[in-house]
Design a protein around this motif. Sequence first.
Motif, short mmCIF file in Angstrom:
data_model
loop_
_atom_site.label_atom_id
_atom_site.label_comp_id
_atom_site.label_asym_id
_atom_site.label_seq_id
_atom_site.Cartn_x
_atom_site.Cartn_y
_atom_site.Cartn_z
N SER A 18 20.97 14.13 15.53
CA SER A 18 19.80 13.58 14.85
C SER A 18 19.96 13.67 13.34
CB SER A 18 18.55 14.33 15.30
OG SER A 18 17.41 13.88 14.62
N ASP A 19 20.48 14.82 12.87
CA ASP A 19 20.71 14.99 11.43
C ASP A 19 21.76 14.01 10.93
OD1 ASP A 19 18.87 17.01 11.44
OD2 ASP A 19 20.36 18.64 11.53
N GLY A 24 29.38 31.19 35.11
CA GLY A 24 29.08 32.30 34.20
C GLY A 24 27.68 32.83 34.35
N GLY A 25 26.93 32.36 35.35
CA GLY A 25 25.58 32.87 35.61
C GLY A 25 24.53 32.28 34.70
N LEU A 26 23.38 32.93 34.69
CA LEU A 26 22.26 32.46 33.88
C LEU A 26 22.58 32.47 32.39
CD1 LEU A 26 19.36 34.34 35.73
CD2 LEU A 26 20.04 31.95 36.00
N VAL A 27 23.44 33.38 31.96
CA VAL A 27 23.84 33.43 30.56
C VAL A 27 24.56 32.14 30.17
CG1 VAL A 27 25.34 34.58 28.89
CG2 VAL A 27 23.92 35.93 30.42
N GLU A 28 25.45 31.68 31.04
CA GLU A 28 26.15 30.41 30.77
C GLU A 28 25.16 29.25 30.72
OE1 GLU A 28 29.48 27.43 32.78
OE2 GLU A 28 29.35 29.54 33.42
N GLY A 29 24.16 29.28 31.61
CA GLY A 29 23.15 28.24 31.58
C GLY A 29 22.39 28.23 30.27
N GLY A 30 22.03 29.42 29.78
CA GLY A 30 21.36 29.51 28.49
C GLY A 30 22.23 29.03 27.36
N GLN A 31 23.51 29.35 27.41
CA GLN A 31 24.43 28.90 26.36
C GLN A 31 24.58 27.39 26.37
OE1 GLN A 31 27.88 31.21 27.38
NE2 GLN A 31 27.29 32.94 26.10
N ARG A 32 24.68 26.81 27.56
CA ARG A 32 24.78 25.34 27.64
C ARG A 32 23.54 24.67 27.09
NH1 ARG A 32 27.38 23.72 33.53
NH2 ARG A 32 29.35 24.90 33.35
N LEU A 33 22.37 25.23 27.44
CA LEU A 33 21.12 24.66 26.94
C LEU A 33 21.05 24.76 25.42
CD1 LEU A 33 18.33 23.47 27.58
CD2 LEU A 33 17.46 25.80 27.83
N LEU A 34 21.45 25.92 24.89
CA LEU A 34 21.43 26.10 23.44
C LEU A 34 22.40 25.14 22.76
CD1 LEU A 34 20.28 27.79 21.11
CD2 LEU A 34 22.13 29.42 21.46
N ASN A 35 23.59 24.98 23.32
CA ASN A 35 24.56 24.04 22.74
C ASN A 35 24.06 22.62 22.80
OD1 ASN A 35 26.34 26.14 22.20
ND2 ASN A 35 27.45 25.92 24.14
N TRP A 36 23.37 22.28 23.90
CA TRP A 36 22.81 20.93 24.02
C TRP A 36 21.75 20.67 22.95
CZ3 TRP A 36 17.81 19.23 25.39
CH2 TRP A 36 17.71 17.85 25.65
N VAL A 37 20.88 21.67 22.74
CA VAL A 37 19.83 21.53 21.72
C VAL A 37 20.47 21.40 20.34
CG1 VAL A 37 17.93 22.72 20.57
CG2 VAL A 37 18.09 22.75 23.07
N ARG A 38 21.48 22.23 20.08
CA ARG A 38 22.17 22.16 18.79
C ARG A 38 22.86 20.82 18.62
NH1 ARG A 38 25.04 28.16 18.66
NH2 ARG A 38 23.17 29.34 18.02
N GLY A 39 23.45 20.29 19.70
CA GLY A 39 24.11 18.99 19.64
C GLY A 39 23.13 17.87 19.36
#
Length: 401
Positions: free
Chosen positions: A389-390, A369-384
């Motif tokens: 942690s919560d 999915g390109g760089l957008v997919e990479g950004g989405q994966r990173l965002l989902n990882w941070v959210r996860g």
Amino acid sequence: MLGLNKKDTSLLIIVAILTLLAPFILNPFPSDSAMAQFNAGYPDLMQRFVIFGIFAIGFNILFGLTGYLSFGHAAFLGVGSYSAVWMFKLLSYNVVPAIALSVVVAGLFSLLIGYVSLRRSGIYFSILTLAFAQMSFALAYSVLSNPKFNLTNGETGLQVYADDPQILQGANSPDLPHLFGLPMRSTYTMDVGAWSFDFNAGYYLCAAIMMVVFYLAIRIFRSPFGMMLRAVKSNQQRMNYTGLNSKPYTLAAFVISGMYAGLAGGLMAAMDPLAGAERMQWTASGEVVLMTILGGTGTLIGPVLGAGFIKYFENIFSKINDNVLHSWFAFLPDGLEDAVVFVIHPFIGKGWHLTLGILFMLVVIYLPGGLVEGGQRLLNWVRGKRKSSDDSRTGETEPAE
């Protein structure tokens, strides 16, 4: 806001903020440091980021929505540039008429090419567009440079000369492209400590236009017209069986995409009043394909990210040479320093294409999915990570039921 939903409005605002603050964002390193080599906040490069972003946004309307892969979009880029320079030669250096003419002429030219090319689909469509682009390049490079009717000035390139008519050029008007008296090269430099930031009039004009066309692209993506284009991409044959004629929709998408390319070409001429046939070569068409795929086909912001990524590598990594590498690794012993420079040498300077090719290969393999997919994966990882942690803190303070 402006007919957009909350998500699209947020995206538009984020892009606007990033564009407005680009001189700061693209100059993270002090001007006199060794890492200043990686700064990209100078006017010429920022203009290229935005202009090729417009080019890629338009291409994505055709390829991302309909699935029709054009290898000839550079023809519209070149036509837009030639149209703008001719407006400079005949009327004045004001960029508004030049940009307007570049969009109109590119639209008419794309209507002609699209009407013929869209009679076929798939690889046959791609080959037809490539053939038209190469014919356009040959015309601009040789045929239309005939001294009797010199429209392109051949390999030298079309430019403005002192004996050109310029019938609307005032005596006090700048003798270079301007916006109602404001020169496009006008730049204000702000020094903050060891950092230097350039605010260029041409860049902000291009950025304002990009925001407008980005907004229009969002409206197209979310409109019933955009849904019809997605239906074409999904299954054009089934769509035809329902009685719907897909040809007008694909032709409209092709023309809109061509007008975006013409606009980008006009802006290139507005920043530097010179048009050459090299802008119509097949390599330029292939470059916008790479930009779109690398950023994320069918996404809104992906083509802009892809354009910025490729232009950054082209302008920054190509300028790194052996002397720069030796200055970076001077702290190493002589033999080890030479060995490190020898290993890195093929990937910088004229070899920047090799580095870009490797990165493109990695993106296609691991991020379809390109760089957008990479950004989405990173965002989902941070959210996860944040969620886990919560949950762990909740588990420590509250007993499970």
